[in-house]
Design an enzyme around this catalytic site. Structure first.
Site, PDB file in Angstrom:
ATOM      1  CG  HIS A  96      46.691  63.179  63.507  1.00 50.83           C
ATOM      2  ND1 HIS A  96      47.368  61.992  63.586  1.00 50.83           N
ATOM      3  CD2 HIS A  96      45.912  63.092  62.402  1.00 50.83           C
ATOM      4  CE1 HIS A  96      46.993  61.214  62.588  1.00 50.83           C
ATOM      5  NE2 HIS A  96      46.111  61.849  61.855  1.00 50.83           N
ATOM      6  CB  CYS A 126      42.732  62.920  51.559  1.00 50.94           C
ATOM      7  SG  CYS A 126      42.951  61.300  52.305  1.00 50.94           S
TER       8      CYS A 126
HETATM    9  C1  PEP Z   1      47.074  60.228  55.910  1.00 54.49           C
HETATM   10  O1  PEP Z   1      47.563  59.327  56.585  1.00 54.49           O
HETATM   11  O2  PEP Z   1      47.681  60.797  54.973  1.00 54.49           O
HETATM   12  C2  PEP Z   1      45.717  60.714  56.194  1.00 54.49           C
HETATM   13  C3  PEP Z   1      45.131  61.587  55.408  1.00 54.49           C
HETATM   14  O3  PEP Z   1      45.126  60.273  57.346  1.00 54.49           O
HETATM   15  P1  PEP Z   1      45.547  60.833  58.798  1.00 54.49           P
HETATM   16  O4  PEP Z   1      46.483  61.975  58.598  1.00 54.49           O
HETATM   17  O5  PEP Z   1      44.313  61.225  59.508  1.00 54.49           O
HETATM   18  O6  PEP Z   1      46.220  59.646  59.414  1.00 54.49           O
END
Ligand code: PEP
Ligand code: MG
Length: 573
Positions: A204, A498
């Protein structure tokens, strides 16, 4: 002269140059048995007071700098809301540094023989316990007290102040690793690039760096040798950190940093097949930026990013306000609100257990609603209220869904709040393989390729050492995407992506060829993805997808596809 180039993993493209500033290590708890030693109690008390006053003065000065117009630019008509908010936070924290309760508590301990740093630590602990017991707004202030405590202790022990360095010139931030909460507060006008020794490409921290447009390289262990006297050039696309760049290199970096690409607001293939290009956002400011970047809507609103620093669950009213501000940026457009994805590298203190041995495999995402159903119900109530008050076309989805039962439960809870467009994220291989029955219940799926890759490859997305495994170019991950799309086609349900894979222009066209119907990404990637998509027909997307699926390695898939996309070279991607 041979240049010293350190290699890492580029996670946020762009070039950034500047002197190195290290993120100081976290302040350690002073030894519980520390005593006054040779110092008199009066001297120690005076030192505590002086340290607290110095911390308060420093925070006040930082607040004043934020309020003053920057550099030689024309004075702004008004301060940016984020700067005004930050200045208020700094002034509140400054007041806390000289709080009489805290100082009196520390003085009592010092007079009983405790060493000054330990006394401040313990006195702050008492204040923190009292505030937590009171809860609500006061409960939220415990983090500020801990911040003051760390600053005063650092001052007393001669260590650098904790947190992102507050320098009066732009710099390249170097750290062992950075928490998402630190990264979220970085000012892109000060931090020209980020380099971390650890960290993975889909962590993140990397995602936040990308959304802030700060070039970043992670997993660069060689950066441990950098010092504050080094000037470096960071290439967040190539994953390199060059020590002592030449004046020509610096000039080129500055010129490229100023180049802007634009998106006309409609994603389509060369033969006109529409593929909506949406934005990933973490809060109202991002949503406004996404709208001005031309995003067709929001494909992922990471609601947990609004509440990363909370010790208590936000109220329905507060959530409604935050969600309305995001929806307001996209009237008449689709906004996919994801319910809180707490856990793993985004612990929310009010939802996440601190003692799980494997947090990424633990009670994360939708799973928290088993233990704490009220938090999900409150959130759905807030989303429903916000949806009624605003004009956006609101879709809701849950993170970390693995089974049909979880899907049924989530869809039913959403329906109870009048939220009829409820979907699931496909992040767990089990959900990808069983997407048919899952999509018989859910209105749509959105593939989170970051977690799907982490769980398919059994590779922690935070670990730089595993970066070669942590890519959605892995044929096994592409197989799972294909399986999800087959389930979607069977049930006539849309399947979007996404995860970060959607922001890689070459991979984006492969995803479309596999059957993905929309792509959601950081707004900064929209123009590049749109340009590459517009260069190929749907048929060509399918051929590229077949090429990628036929490859036996991630590198093979990537090379085969990139070799067939000359537009990438033209655009310098
Ligand atoms: C993912 O896991 O690809 C996602 C979009 O969620 P996050 O990155 O917030 O875990
Ligand atoms: Mg995820």
């Amino acid at each position: 002269m041979q240049q010293d180039v350190l290699i890492g993993v580029g996670v946020s493209p762009g070039l950034g140059v500047g002197p190195v500033a290290w993120m100081p290590p976290a302040v350690a708890e002073p030894d519980a048995t520390s005593t006054l030693g040779a110092e008199t109690a009066d001297d120690a008390v005076a030192r505590v007071r002086a340290a607290a006053a110095a911390v308060a003065a420093d925070l006040e000065a930082r607040a004043a700098r934020l309020e003053a117009p920057r550099g030689t630019e024309a004075a702004p008509a008004g301060m940016a809301p984020a700067a005004a908010e930050a200045a208020t936070v700094l002034r509140t924290t400054a007041m806390m540094a000289t709080d009489p309760t805290l100082l009196a508590g520390a003085e009592t301990l010092v007079r009983a023989g405790t060493g000054p740093a330990r006394a401040v630590w313990q006195a702050a602990g008492t204040v923190i316990d009292q505030l937590s017991a009171l809860g609500g707004y006061l409960g939220e202030r415990t983090r500020d007290v801990a911040d003051v405590r760390d600053r005063v202790v650092a001052h007393l022990t001669g260590h650098p102040a904790p947190g992102v360095p507050d320098l009066d010139h732009p710099f390249v931030l170097v750290a062992g690793d950075l928490a998402p909460a630190d990264t979220a507060t970085l000012d892109p006008t000060r931090v020209t690039a980020i380099v971390t020794l650890q960290g993975g490409p889909t962590s993140h921290t990397a995602i936040l760096a990308r959304s802030l447009g700060i070039p970043a390289v992670v997993a660069a262990p060689g950066a441990a040798a950098l010092t504050a006297s080094d000037v470096v050039l960071v290439d967040g696309g190539a994953g390199t950190v060059t020590r002592d760049p030449s004046p020509e290199q610096v000039e080129r970096a500055r010129a490229l940093a100023g180049r802007a690409r634009t998106f006309d607001g409609e994603g389509r293939t060369a033969d006109g097949v529409r593929v909506p290009l949406l934005a990933n956002v973490g809060g109202p400011e991002d949503a406004v930026a996404a709208a001005s970047a031309g995003a067709e809507g929001i494909g992922l609103f990471r609601t947990e990013f609004c509440f990363l620093d909370r010790t208590e669950a936000p109220s329905v009213d507060e959530q409604t306000t935050a969600y309305r501000a995001v929806l307001a940026a996209f009237p008449g457009r689709k906004v996919v609100v994801r319910t809180l994805d707490a856990g793993a590298d985004k612990p929310l203190p009010f939802l996440t257990a601190a003692d799980e041995p494997n947090p990424a495999l633990g009670v994360r995402g939708l799973r928290t609603s088993g233990r704490d159903p009220q938090v999900l119900d409150d959130q759905l109530a807030a989303i429903a209220r916000a949806a009624t008050a605003e004009q956006a076309d609101v879709w809701v989805m849950a993170p970390m869904v693995a089974t049909v039962e979880e899907t049924e439960d989530f869809v039913a809870r959403c329906a109870a709040h009048g939220l009829t467009h409820a979907g699931v994220m496909v992040e767990v291989p089990a959900a990808a393989l069983r997407s048919g029955p899952i999509l018989a219940r859910a209105a749509f799926a959105s593939i989170g390729t970051n977690d799907l890759t982490q769980y398919a490859m059994a590779a922690d997305r935070l670990l730089g050492e595993l970066a070669p495994l942590s890519t959605a170019w892995q044929p096994a991950v592409l197989d799972l995407v294909a399986a999800t799309c087959r389930g979607g086609a069977q049930q006539a349900r849309p399947v979007g992506v996404c995860g970060e894979a959607a922001a890689d222009p070459a991979l984006a066209v492969v995803l479309v060829g596999l059957g993905v119907t929309s792509l959601s990404m950081t707004p900064r990637a929209l123009a590049d993805v749109a340009a590459v998509l517009a260069s190929v027909t749907r048929r060509e997307c399918e051929e590229l997808a077949a090429l990628a699926l036929a490859a036996e390695t991630a590198q093979g898939a990537r090379d085969a596809v990139r070799g067939r996309l000359p537009v990438l070279v033209e655009l310098g991607l």
